[in-house]
Design an enzyme around this catalytic site. Structure first.
Site, PDB file in Angstrom:
ATOM      1  N   GLN A 257      15.096  -9.559   2.036  1.00 16.66           N
ATOM      2  CA  GLN A 257      15.070  -8.097   2.111  1.00 16.66           C
ATOM      3  C   GLN A 257      16.465  -7.517   2.271  1.00 16.66           C
ATOM      4  O   GLN A 257      16.765  -6.435   1.759  1.00 16.66           O
ATOM      5  CB  GLN A 257      14.157  -7.640   3.251  1.00 16.66           C
ATOM      6  CG  GLN A 257      12.683  -7.870   2.970  1.00 16.66           C
ATOM      7  CD  GLN A 257      12.220  -7.221   1.685  1.00 16.66           C
ATOM      8  OE1 GLN A 257      12.236  -5.999   1.552  1.00 16.66           O
ATOM      9  NE2 GLN A 257      11.812  -8.029   0.713  1.00 16.66           N
ATOM     10  N   GLU A 325       8.048  -1.028   7.037  1.00 20.02           N
ATOM     11  CA  GLU A 325       7.569  -0.948   5.654  1.00 20.02           C
ATOM     12  C   GLU A 325       6.801  -2.224   5.300  1.00 20.02           C
ATOM     13  O   GLU A 325       5.694  -2.178   4.770  1.00 20.02           O
ATOM     14  CB  GLU A 325       8.765  -0.771   4.723  1.00 20.02           C
ATOM     15  CG  GLU A 325       8.399  -0.744   3.247  1.00 20.02           C
ATOM     16  CD  GLU A 325       9.634  -0.771   2.352  1.00 20.02           C
ATOM     17  OE1 GLU A 325       9.491  -0.412   1.167  1.00 20.02           O
ATOM     18  OE2 GLU A 325      10.724  -1.155   2.815  1.00 20.02           O
ATOM     19  N   HIS A 326       7.418  -3.376   5.564  1.00 22.12           N
ATOM     20  CA  HIS A 326       6.776  -4.679   5.373  1.00 22.12           C
ATOM     21  C   HIS A 326       6.745  -5.397   6.723  1.00 22.12           C
ATOM     22  O   HIS A 326       7.770  -5.476   7.390  1.00 22.12           O
ATOM     23  CB  HIS A 326       7.562  -5.563   4.408  1.00 22.12           C
ATOM     24  CG  HIS A 326       8.000  -4.899   3.138  1.00 22.12           C
ATOM     25  ND1 HIS A 326       9.250  -4.307   2.992  1.00 22.12           N
ATOM     26  CD2 HIS A 326       7.360  -4.746   1.961  1.00 22.12           C
ATOM     27  CE1 HIS A 326       9.356  -3.833   1.772  1.00 22.12           C
ATOM     28  NE2 HIS A 326       8.229  -4.074   1.122  1.00 22.12           N
ATOM     29  N   ASP A 359       6.261  -7.865  -3.354  1.00 22.31           N
ATOM     30  CA  ASP A 359       7.197  -7.132  -4.206  1.00 22.31           C
ATOM     31  C   ASP A 359       6.835  -7.260  -5.675  1.00 22.31           C
ATOM     32  O   ASP A 359       7.114  -6.357  -6.464  1.00 22.31           O
ATOM     33  CB  ASP A 359       8.623  -7.659  -3.997  1.00 22.31           C
ATOM     34  CG  ASP A 359       9.266  -7.133  -2.726  1.00 22.31           C
ATOM     35  OD1 ASP A 359       8.770  -6.137  -2.175  1.00 22.31           O
ATOM     36  OD2 ASP A 359      10.269  -7.722  -2.290  1.00 22.31           O
ATOM     37  N   HIS A 418     -16.135  39.881   4.833  1.00 20.30           N
ATOM     38  CA  HIS A 418     -16.733  38.557   4.659  1.00 20.30           C
ATOM     39  C   HIS A 418     -18.239  38.635   4.897  1.00 20.30           C
ATOM     40  O   HIS A 418     -19.030  38.059   4.144  1.00 20.30           O
ATOM     41  CB  HIS A 418     -16.123  37.563   5.659  1.00 20.30           C
ATOM     42  CG  HIS A 418     -14.762  37.055   5.277  1.00 20.30           C
ATOM     43  ND1 HIS A 418     -13.696  37.890   5.086  1.00 20.30           N
ATOM     44  CD2 HIS A 418     -14.308  35.781   5.064  1.00 20.30           C
ATOM     45  CE1 HIS A 418     -12.632  37.155   4.772  1.00 20.30           C
ATOM     46  NE2 HIS A 418     -12.991  35.872   4.743  1.00 20.30           N
TER      47      HIS A 418
END
Length: 428
Positions: A257, A325-326, A359, A418
């Site tokens: 990474q 993230e991972h 990935d 309404h």
């Protein structure tokens, strides 16, 4: 090369000490705002001038000719083609299972609410091409959009200096997926092109895909003009391991990474001091032998750490706080530990599910939330390209049955028109 953080005896989740790359989007917005304004005012001519000035590339024709797409696919290395085709096949299996069916709920006699899932009409997909090129990101962006039923897909990717076109493997991946609308445009100007439209490129409803800080800044600036998936920052990996994990595997995953970007963040959390010692030894060996050594050393020494904790309970608190993230889980009974993870873009379980698998070819999506946003955000999926639309149908009798409730609520809000809109249909 990489520093240690010792949280033993503190019961801390590391909130104030865990490293992470800064993504100064606010500062970048001051730089991209005039670029986006210029694209809005002058369209393709502005894009060509900005690209020449910033990227040093002359792009006389923004849209890639169909012949270049065909030629790129024909010239593609057979092994790379086979890998891309398998990546596409597996991604379709996973993402097709995410599709949602419309359904109708019967609220009462004569009263129904139907939820329809409608794809956005047109999407601009961004594929980065800075330090490296990402044909895999073509797959990760295009497949869920296609599975969602998006009818119009366009891809933008930075032009290479030698050709003025996106990287040939990116073009080949587009051709494999049947995408024939591809633009030689990168950076903030690509997001502006999709947001405002130009004489070459019709405007889109949504832009997705990772990019650098200037792409993220343009997404933030133009959000509302166009929908966005996220403001993706530098890549990051978290690993939770115990003394059963292989230090060789751990070091390899950290290096993998770190080679993305000198601003990548890598965090290894464990309750084993011995394991950290062995990982440090492996890092010295593996970093010295890796191709992108300078990039890796910068990432590991700048915003990465080896974290010691008392036990896996504290380790889980740390990785859930960091919201990677991972996130890899390399422990005994890794499935049970992984079930306790609440904050992560994607979780990789066991010694044979490295982030590299995700990935490229696991079938999962690699466009994932970064910078701790996994606490509240998800990765790219079919749902990213769908909108839920409620369709309401009531009979006169069903409306009459709830009219007195509308009387009460409309009166409480002092919105008597309404109330009247109901009472002209079902008088008291």
């Amino acid at each position: 090369m990489i520093h240690r953080i010792d949280l033993r005896g503190t019961h801390s989740d590391g909130r104030d000490v865990l490293p992470r790359a800064e993504l100064n989007v606010e500062s970048a917005m001051d730089l991209v705002r005039p670029l986006c304004d210029d694209v809005r005012a002058r369209g393709s001519q502005a894009i060509r001038e900005i690209t020449a000035r910033i990227d040093g590339v002359d792009v006389p024709q923004l849209r890639v000719p169909a012949k270049n797409l065909r030629d790129a696919l024909q010239a593609l290395d057979p092994d790379v083609r086979a890998a891309l085709e398998e990546s596409i096949r597996r991604a379709r299996i996973v993402h097709s299972a995410q599709c949602r069916a419309s359904h109708t709920v019967h609220v009462a006699e004569g009263a129904t609410v139907t939820e329809r899932w409608v794809p956005v009409s047109r999407v601009g997909l961004y594929v980065p091409g800075g330090l490296t090129v990402y044909p895999s990101s073509v797959v990760m962006n295009v497949v869920p959009a296609q599975e969602a039923g998006v009818k119009s897909l366009a891809i933008a990717s930075p032009p290479q200096k030698d050709s003025g076109l996106p990287h040939p493997v990116v073009l080949a991946a587009c051709a494999l997926l049947g995408i024939d609308e591809v633009y030689s445009v990168g950076g903030a100007q690509a997001v502006a092109m999709f947001a405002y439209g130009t004489e070459d490129c019709p405007r889109a409803d949504l832009v997705t895909g990772p990019g650098n800080v200037f792409v993220a800044a343009a997404k933030r600036l133009l959000k509302g003009v166009i929908g966005i998936d996220s403001e993706a920052g530098p890549t990051e990996i978290g690993i939770l391991a115990d003394d059963s994990a292989s230090p060789v595997y751990l070091a390899a995953d950290l290096v993998s990474q770190a080679e993305h970007d000198p601003r990548a963040s890598c965090l290894l959390v464990t309750d084993s001091p011995t394991l950290l010692d062995e990982v440090e030894k492996q890092l010295r060996l593996q970093v010295g032998a890796t191709k992108h050594r300078e990039r890796v050393e910068t990432a590991l020494s700048s915003q990465s750490a080896l974290v010691l904790v008392d036990d896996l309970d504290q380790g889980l608190a740390v990785v859930n706080e960091w919201a990677a993230e991972h996130l890899e889980i390399l422990t005994r009974d890794a499935d049970t530990v992984a079930d306790r993870v609440t904050n992560a873009g994607a979780v990789f379980v066991g010694p044979y599910a490295p982030v590299s698998l995700g990935d490229y070819i696991a079938g999962s999506n690699h466009v994932l939330p970064t910078g701790g946003t996994a606490r509240h955000s998800s990765g790219l999926s079919v749902q990213s390209f769908l909108r839920g639309v409620h369709v309401i149908k009531y009979s006169q009798e069903a409306l009459a049955a709830v009219a007195h409730h509308i009387d009460a609520l409309g009166s409480a809000e002092d919105l008597l028109a309404h109330v009247n809109a109901v009472r002209v249909r079902v008088p008291r």
